[in-house]
Design a protein around this motif. Structure first.
Motif, PDB file in Angstrom:
ATOM      1  N   VAL A 156       0.897  -1.062  -0.044  1.00 32.59           N
ATOM      2  CA  VAL A 156       0.083   0.008   0.049  1.00 32.59           C
ATOM      3  C   VAL A 156       0.934   1.108  -0.022  1.00 32.59           C
ATOM      4  N   GLY A 157       0.252   2.284  -0.689  1.00 33.26           N
ATOM      5  CA  GLY A 157       1.134   3.636  -0.653  1.00 33.26           C
ATOM      6  C   GLY A 157       2.415   3.434  -1.258  1.00 33.26           C
ATOM      7  N   THR A 158       3.354   4.188  -0.999  1.00 30.43           N
ATOM      8  CA  THR A 158       4.762   4.138  -1.527  1.00 30.43           C
ATOM      9  C   THR A 158       5.664   3.603  -0.468  1.00 30.43           C
ATOM     10  N   PRO A 159       5.898   2.495  -0.867  1.00 30.15           N
ATOM     11  CA  PRO A 159       7.150   1.867   0.431  1.00 30.15           C
ATOM     12  C   PRO A 159       8.344   2.621   0.365  1.00 30.15           C
ATOM     13  N   THR A 160       8.903   3.136   1.590  1.00 31.32           N
ATOM     14  CA  THR A 160      10.002   3.589   1.864  1.00 31.32           C
ATOM     15  C   THR A 160      10.840   2.940   2.856  1.00 31.32           C
ATOM     16  N   ALA A 161      12.151   3.194   3.057  1.00 31.24           N
ATOM     17  CA  ALA A 161      12.799   2.773   4.321  1.00 31.24           C
ATOM     18  C   ALA A 161      12.008   3.262   5.829  1.00 31.24           C
ATOM     19  N   GLU A 162      11.205   4.529   5.529  1.00 27.27           N
ATOM     20  CA  GLU A 162      10.641   4.938   6.781  1.00 27.27           C
ATOM     21  C   GLU A 162       9.350   4.351   7.159  1.00 27.27           C
ATOM     22  N   THR A 163       8.722   3.876   6.181  1.00 27.99           N
ATOM     23  CA  THR A 163       7.372   3.456   6.345  1.00 27.99           C
ATOM     24  C   THR A 163       7.335   1.869   6.374  1.00 27.99           C
ATOM     25  N   LEU A 164       8.309   1.261   5.868  1.00 31.57           N
ATOM     26  CA  LEU A 164       8.233  -0.270   6.092  1.00 31.57           C
ATOM     27  C   LEU A 164       8.433  -0.759   7.545  1.00 31.57           C
ATOM     28  N   GLY A 165       8.044  -1.955   7.897  1.00 32.96           N
ATOM     29  CA  GLY A 165       8.380  -2.439   9.132  1.00 32.96           C
ATOM     30  C   GLY A 165       9.674  -3.191   9.030  1.00 32.96           C
ATOM     31  N   GLU A 166       9.996  -4.065  10.075  1.00 29.96           N
ATOM     32  CA  GLU A 166      11.343  -4.679  10.285  1.00 29.96           C
ATOM     33  C   GLU A 166      11.385  -6.018   9.351  1.00 29.96           C
ATOM     34  N   ASP A 167      12.709  -6.115   8.977  1.00 32.07           N
ATOM     35  CA  ASP A 167      12.860  -7.232   8.232  1.00 32.07           C
ATOM     36  C   ASP A 167      12.094  -8.650   8.580  1.00 32.07           C
ATOM     37  N   ALA A 168      11.826  -9.611   7.861  1.00 33.66           N
ATOM     38  CA  ALA A 168      11.372 -10.873   8.634  1.00 33.66           C
ATOM     39  C   ALA A 168      11.704 -11.564   7.364  1.00 33.66           C
ATOM     40  N   PRO A 169      11.548 -13.316   7.707  1.00 33.20           N
ATOM     41  CA  PRO A 169      11.857 -14.075   6.928  1.00 33.20           C
ATOM     42  C   PRO A 169      10.954 -14.192   5.627  1.00 33.20           C
ATOM     43  N   LEU A 170      11.467 -14.390   4.564  1.00 34.23           N
ATOM     44  CA  LEU A 170      10.815 -14.868   3.208  1.00 34.23           C
ATOM     45  C   LEU A 170      10.648 -13.385   2.674  1.00 34.23           C
ATOM     46  N   LEU A 171      10.688 -12.306   3.379  1.00 31.87           N
ATOM     47  CA  LEU A 171      10.595 -11.042   2.594  1.00 31.87           C
ATOM     48  C   LEU A 171      11.178 -10.026   3.477  1.00 31.87           C
ATOM     49  N   SER A 172      12.318  -9.224   2.868  1.00 32.03           N
ATOM     50  CA  SER A 172      13.047  -8.180   3.586  1.00 32.03           C
ATOM     51  C   SER A 172      12.660  -6.910   3.163  1.00 32.03           C
ATOM     52  N   ARG A 173      12.823  -5.997   3.912  1.00 37.30           N
ATOM     53  CA  ARG A 173      12.765  -4.382   3.568  1.00 37.30           C
ATOM     54  C   ARG A 173      13.294  -4.278   1.960  1.00 37.30           C
ATOM     55  N   ALA A 174      14.551  -4.707   1.894  1.00 38.02           N
ATOM     56  CA  ALA A 174      15.159  -4.661   0.708  1.00 38.02           C
ATOM     57  C   ALA A 174      14.748  -5.196  -0.612  1.00 38.02           C
ATOM     58  N   ASP A 175      14.053  -6.345  -0.196  1.00 33.59           N
ATOM     59  CA  ASP A 175      13.225  -7.076  -1.272  1.00 33.59           C
ATOM     60  C   ASP A 175      11.952  -6.224  -1.760  1.00 33.59           C
ATOM     61  N   VAL A 176      11.342  -5.680  -0.760  1.00 34.25           N
ATOM     62  CA  VAL A 176      10.238  -4.908  -1.096  1.00 34.25           C
ATOM     63  C   VAL A 176      10.811  -3.576  -1.854  1.00 34.25           C
ATOM     64  N   LEU A 177      11.643  -2.981  -1.393  1.00 42.50           N
ATOM     65  CA  LEU A 177      12.182  -1.745  -2.243  1.00 42.50           C
ATOM     66  C   LEU A 177      12.584  -1.813  -3.620  1.00 42.50           C
ATOM     67  N   SER A 178      13.444  -3.020  -3.786  1.00 42.02           N
ATOM     68  CA  SER A 178      13.790  -3.260  -4.995  1.00 42.02           C
ATOM     69  C   SER A 178      12.724  -3.691  -6.074  1.00 42.02           C
ATOM     70  N   LEU A 179      11.579  -4.514  -5.594  1.00 34.37           N
ATOM     71  CA  LEU A 179      10.573  -4.757  -6.368  1.00 34.37           C
ATOM     72  C   LEU A 179       9.885  -3.507  -6.909  1.00 34.37           C
ATOM     73  N   TRP A 180       9.605  -2.546  -5.646  1.00 33.34           N
ATOM     74  CA  TRP A 180       8.998  -1.477  -5.950  1.00 33.34           C
ATOM     75  C   TRP A 180       9.646  -0.473  -7.021  1.00 33.34           C
ATOM     76  N   ARG A 181      10.795  -0.597  -7.086  1.00 37.96           N
ATOM     77  CA  ARG A 181      11.687   0.211  -8.044  1.00 37.96           C
ATOM     78  C   ARG A 181      11.477  -0.324  -9.378  1.00 37.96           C
ATOM     79  N   MET A 182      11.285  -1.485  -9.622  1.00 35.67           N
ATOM     80  CA  MET A 182      10.955  -2.189 -10.642  1.00 35.67           C
ATOM     81  C   MET A 182       9.585  -1.651 -11.385  1.00 35.67           C
TER      82      MET A 182
END
Length: 273
Positions: free
Chosen positions: A161-187
């Protein structure tokens, strides 16, 4: 099943991050094919095209009127009607309604705009009583709801939802990290409609999240904003569960409970409507 065992089985961490997308897709599909349960008794399944888009239709033995459209997850570059077959068959059985699963075009061969166009075309053709999406498919469902004339119930399962950023995302978790989300979002981002995350996509929404997922914090913020704006939003969060745990809803007790509650809430809303 313990959540730790599920994480181990579903982890793609051993895959080469530089592997071609075709290899990643093959591994993703094989991963889910191993655990795909048998279809419920009497379930009719057929593959066809609607508005030139590939779909898979699930019709339970006892089928009420009103179609439900399902948009699968997979980061917009993975996933298919095959990988999510078990989820959509179970959804059709629980709702006792036909579910149309959309095999929308994937990135990077297609753009997000083209994937969204596929989803909108199927929604416009079927006029569903509900549109439900998980993860990346949840974001497509939000954008379908915002951008067209469709009127119905929106179901969201750990969506973006919204625009994922390092500030809005929660903590890293198994099977999906913050870096994963941001990388996919940039695509996907260059072709994602610019819609504020706090603007309700529909007046009636049911949402399902999991505790250990960087996407849960922005979803909960959106749920609060949507409610404040007047939308009727049902929300539940499966304790201890991780992103992708929906694929283990039959074996992971907390996910099974949350999934059942989500489906029952969808069914009640559709009956009331």
């Amino acid at each position: 099943m313990r959540i730790e065992d599920f994480i181990h089985q579903f982890s793609l961490s051993e895959a080469d991050p530089e592997a071609p997308v075709t290899t990643k897709r093959r591994e993703y599909e094989a991963l889910h094919a191993l655990r795909r349960p048998a279809d419920p008794a009497g379930m009719r399944v057929s593959d066809e095209r609607l508005a030139a888009v590939k779909v898979r239709r699930f019709q339970p033995a006892r089928c009420r009127s009103g179609v439900v459209v399902y948009l699968h997850g997979g980061g917009w570059y993975l996933g298919s009607v095959d990988s999510h077959h078990g989820i959509t068959a179970d959804l059709a059985e629980r709702l006792q309604r036909e579910v149309v699963s959309v095999d929308y075009r994937l990135l990077p061969e297609a753009s997000y705009a083209e994937a969204l166009a596929d989803c909108r075309a199927v929604v416009e053709t079927t006029a569903p009583v509900a549109v439900i999406g998980d993860s990346a498919g949840g974001r497509l469902a939000i954008d379908v709801a915002h951008g067209g004339e469709w009127q119905g119930l929106l179901g969201l399962i750990y969506p973006v939802v919204g625009t994922p950023t390092a500030e809005t995302l929660g903590e890293d978790a198994p099977l999906l990290s913050r870096a994963d989300v941001l990388s996919l979002w940039r695509m996907a981002a260059p072709h994602v409609p610019a819609i504020p995350g706090g603007h309700p996509p529909r007046p009636a929404i049911e949402a399902l999240a999991v505790e250990r997922d960087p996407l849960t914090r922005p979803l909960e913020a959106a749920v609060e904003a949507w409610r404040h704006a007047g939308a009727l939003v049902g929300y539940r969060c499966a304790p201890g569960m991780v992103h992708s745990a929906l694929h283990g809803h039959a074996e992971l007790a907390p996910m099974q409970i949350a999934w059942q509650d989500f489906c029952q809430a969808i069914a009640r809303r559709l009956e009331d409507a």
